[in-house]
Enzyme design. Sequence first.
Site, PDB file in Angstrom:
ATOM      1  N   GLU A 276      -0.634   7.610  -6.115  1.00 27.77           N
ATOM      2  CA  GLU A 276       0.417   7.839  -7.100  1.00 27.77           C
ATOM      3  C   GLU A 276       1.254   9.031  -6.639  1.00 27.77           C
ATOM      4  O   GLU A 276       0.708  10.007  -6.112  1.00 27.77           O
ATOM      5  CB  GLU A 276      -0.172   8.138  -8.487  1.00 27.77           C
ATOM      6  CG  GLU A 276      -0.744   6.915  -9.178  1.00 27.77           C
ATOM      7  CD  GLU A 276      -1.278   7.205 -10.571  1.00 27.77           C
ATOM      8  OE1 GLU A 276      -1.357   6.261 -11.383  1.00 27.77           O
ATOM      9  OE2 GLU A 276      -1.638   8.379 -10.840  1.00 27.77           O
ATOM     10  N   HIS A 300     -11.880   0.317 -10.318  1.00 35.31           N
ATOM     11  CA  HIS A 300     -10.823  -0.512  -9.730  1.00 35.31           C
ATOM     12  C   HIS A 300     -11.077  -0.821  -8.245  1.00 35.31           C
ATOM     13  O   HIS A 300     -11.069  -1.988  -7.824  1.00 35.31           O
ATOM     14  CB  HIS A 300      -9.463   0.180  -9.863  1.00 35.31           C
ATOM     15  CG  HIS A 300      -9.038   0.437 -11.275  1.00 35.31           C
ATOM     16  ND1 HIS A 300      -9.336  -0.423 -12.306  1.00 35.31           N
ATOM     17  CD2 HIS A 300      -8.326   1.458 -11.828  1.00 35.31           C
ATOM     18  CE1 HIS A 300      -8.824   0.053 -13.429  1.00 35.31           C
ATOM     19  NE2 HIS A 300      -8.221   1.187 -13.164  1.00 35.31           N
ATOM     20  N   LYS A 396      -9.999   5.258  -0.983  1.00 38.50           N
ATOM     21  CA  LYS A 396      -9.195   6.482  -1.057  1.00 38.50           C
ATOM     22  C   LYS A 396      -8.250   6.410  -2.249  1.00 38.50           C
ATOM     23  O   LYS A 396      -7.546   5.408  -2.431  1.00 38.50           O
ATOM     24  CB  LYS A 396      -8.415   6.642   0.250  1.00 38.50           C
ATOM     25  CG  LYS A 396      -7.607   7.916   0.351  1.00 38.50           C
ATOM     26  CD  LYS A 396      -7.155   8.178   1.784  1.00 38.50           C
ATOM     27  CE  LYS A 396      -6.213   7.117   2.310  1.00 38.50           C
ATOM     28  NZ  LYS A 396      -5.625   7.483   3.619  1.00 38.50           N
ATOM     29  N   TRP A 552       6.413  -0.054   7.570  1.00 39.90           N
ATOM     30  CA  TRP A 552       6.659  -1.406   7.084  1.00 39.90           C
ATOM     31  C   TRP A 552       7.960  -1.453   6.313  1.00 39.90           C
ATOM     32  O   TRP A 552       8.236  -0.600   5.460  1.00 39.90           O
ATOM     33  CB  TRP A 552       5.510  -1.870   6.185  1.00 39.90           C
ATOM     34  CG  TRP A 552       5.705  -3.246   5.606  1.00 39.90           C
ATOM     35  CD1 TRP A 552       5.798  -4.421   6.293  1.00 39.90           C
ATOM     36  CD2 TRP A 552       5.831  -3.585   4.225  1.00 39.90           C
ATOM     37  NE1 TRP A 552       5.964  -5.470   5.440  1.00 39.90           N
ATOM     38  CE2 TRP A 552       5.991  -4.989   4.150  1.00 39.90           C
ATOM     39  CE3 TRP A 552       5.824  -2.844   3.044  1.00 39.90           C
ATOM     40  CZ2 TRP A 552       6.146  -5.662   2.951  1.00 39.90           C
ATOM     41  CZ3 TRP A 552       5.969  -3.519   1.840  1.00 39.90           C
ATOM     42  CH2 TRP A 552       6.136  -4.914   1.800  1.00 39.90           C
TER      43      TRP A 552
END
Length: 556
Positions: A276, A300, A396, A552
């Site tokens: 984030e 999660h 991570k 990317w």
Amino acid sequence: MPGPSSYTTIKSVDGWKAGGGVPAPKAPKKTVPPPPEEKAYYPEVLQALQKPSLTPDSSIPLDEWLTVFVAGASGDLAKKKTYPSLFDLFRHSFLPPNTIIVGYARSPTPDADFRAKIKGFLKGGTEEEKDAFLKICIYRNGGYDSTEAVRKVFDEVNVMEKSCPTYNRLYYFAIPPTVFVPIGKSIKEAAIDVEEPGRGWSRLIVEKPFGHDLASFESLHKDISALYTEDYIYRIDHYLGKEIVQNLIILRFSNTIYEPLWNNKHISSVTITFKENFGTQGRGGYFDKSGIIRDIIQNHLMQVMSLVAMEPPVAATGHADAANFVRDEKVKVLNCVEPVTLDDCVLGQYLASEDGTEPAYLDDDTVPDDSVTPTFATTILYVKNPRWEGVPFILKAGKALNERKAEIRIQFKKPSGLTGLFPDTHVPTNELIMRLQPNEAVYMKANVKSPGLATNIMTSELDLSYKSRFAGTELFDAYTRLILEVIRGRQATFVRDDEIRASWKIFTPLLKKIVDDKVKPIPYKFGSRGPVESDELLKKIGFEYHGGAYKWKDQA
């Protein structure tokens, strides 16, 4: 003791023709006259919105009633996720024509005021659709531990439910775990244990956290399981509803090119990342009680990891027990993971940004000045089975980092003989990346000759970007997808009790060690990649970072 419930009884349904055209019974005696601007609830409101271009889900019987009971309806989760997701299902014709949504919480609020509060959170659709949806939303208040208050709600609702031959009930617990048991007990005594003709299924959606360590989970589970068996319970983890995560089983097991490579002979590491680019934004007091490991990694990211690492299930779809087949394999692989140690972990806590515009974690007024709660963590896990022996799984997560993203990164081993084929040449590592957010994509980093006269190796990608490849296709929010799965009665994308137990066994020793030893997190700058010690740990286990040489390009 809970205070008395305040009610605005649903307006008279005399002459209301539901489904087969039989007038519904008269409503119970009104306790408080309804506001004059409120209109009666009619299922025709939903039926009028059935668009010819949309086909209602064939697995949802159109002649059955659905009551959605939202406990904690006045809270942020309900307003920001539950009601917007129900609205999505409503406007896309995925709710039965006979549906009512009953919000329930402690504070007394008239229907009109409650609808006004949630309307601003409804995204997409027209004003007509929003107003029609809000007409099927009512609000009642009472104590979570008050069986009598809950019974009064269902006495009222049951008048309408009986207009259909069968009625089903979905209970959504948008509440903290501390009130799971009180409201669960009230619902069971007032609405589930009561013998009523026409009763169909009853299902409960329960939100995380499912405890804060193994002992607290076992205590909570013991209390909940004393009320409900596992087939009632749908423990929601919204990451399991994300488009790319739902694609994992199909991607892995239906493509010949992937499954033969999905092992320690060809894969050097697996990285699952959550980043984030903002901090706690004034909610640090809540975050400080959990930290990044409990908040993100233990639930999660572990759910994603279990799908990446599990063995093929007996069946993924098309079988009555497919949900348990999938979850059985997830549990098996989690049971092969040894507890994380402090040596395989880097903890961090963010400082203020270099320009001073973003405060440090400890600058949050709601955070204790001496807090050592990590806002960043890198953990290395190993799966002790034949497929994955020796392959590090890197989980991570962090706040206040340089970007916002969540992804799965499969890094492959380099082909044999490269030094002979391409002497004095750096050959980049092949990677398969599945981007969960933002802008869902699956792309493979492959090595090609760079254009031009020189024979140089460069990295390009075989790219499936959802927004460009599936232009015009609506990608639903994870909560929308998961609530629909509950209505369908499909439990595969929900967390079973033994999955949570296995996950807590992996992380509880580390969390205890952090508290007992008062481990101080490493400071890192707001807007950075996190502590440099994290990169050093990953380099030590063989992870190859491109160092910024590759970027990317989002094809969306």
